[in-house]
Scaffold this active site. Sequence first.
Site, PDB file in Angstrom:
ATOM      1  N   ASP A   1     -30.831   7.211  18.812  1.00 14.25           N
ATOM      2  CA  ASP A   1     -30.063   7.401  19.776  1.00 14.25           C
ATOM      3  C   ASP A   1     -29.626   8.773  20.204  1.00 14.25           C
ATOM      4  OD1 ASP A   1     -29.041   5.220  18.468  1.00 14.25           O
ATOM      5  OD2 ASP A   1     -27.328   6.465  17.118  1.00 14.25           O
TER       6      ASP A   1
ATOM      7  N   ASP B   1     -27.900   5.297  10.335  1.00  9.92           N
ATOM      8  CA  ASP B   1     -27.537   6.615  11.114  1.00  9.92           C
ATOM      9  C   ASP B   1     -27.201   7.622  10.279  1.00  9.92           C
ATOM     10  OD1 ASP B   1     -27.662   5.222  13.565  1.00  9.92           O
ATOM     11  OD2 ASP B   1     -25.591   4.357  13.459  1.00  9.92           O
TER      12      ASP B   1
END
Length: 219
Positions: free
Chosen positions: A197, A168
């Site tokens: 995401d 991430d």
Amino acid sequence: MRKRYLITFGLVLLVLIIDQVVKIWVKTSFAFDDPSVPLVGNWLYLNFVENQGMAFGTQLGGGMWGKLTLSIFRIVAIGAIIYYILKQIKKPEVKMEFFIVAALVLAGATGNLFDSMFYDFIFRDYFDPCISYNQVEGSGIFEECSYFGYTEMVEVRHRGFLFGNVVDMFQFRVTWPTWVPWLGGGQVFPAIWNVADFAISCGMIYVLIRQKVFFPKEK
């Protein structure tokens, strides 16, 4: 019908490529303790982290079985989405916008699954047990870790197929106004996320907005 196949799975491939290019660039260019980098003003930052969970760090329990369950859940979900898309493509009344939304969700789920499946092999030379996101209490796997000449044994996560961490990197840094009850001064959305995401979230939000169009009630 051929046009639907090309647009749907072409979009899946495009989102996957963007997601993996960004992740590989971040993973090979930034270290765990590097400072955050502002991308857009003072509200969007690049902040490299890794997590063992799914979107925004959500997990299905902890340890080996939690991670394995999550990876298997991803595989089953991706298979179900593909099957559903293939069935809907054959129905002429289904709008093209539905396949675009479905492609975003499918691409996002697949992108994060790819991390879990292969990153422990692609980036094996980068593995460092001293990095906190590789340390998992209760795993039962111990490796030697050195801090400034001091050596200790630390418990580390399971590694290998379906156990890789998800990369991430993006974070919103927008705070609630101080006058907002209970939330004032806190971050509006503190989670750190990636392209996959974002694709899943956009797809799911659009489905909620257009659910009456996508899933009309039978008369």
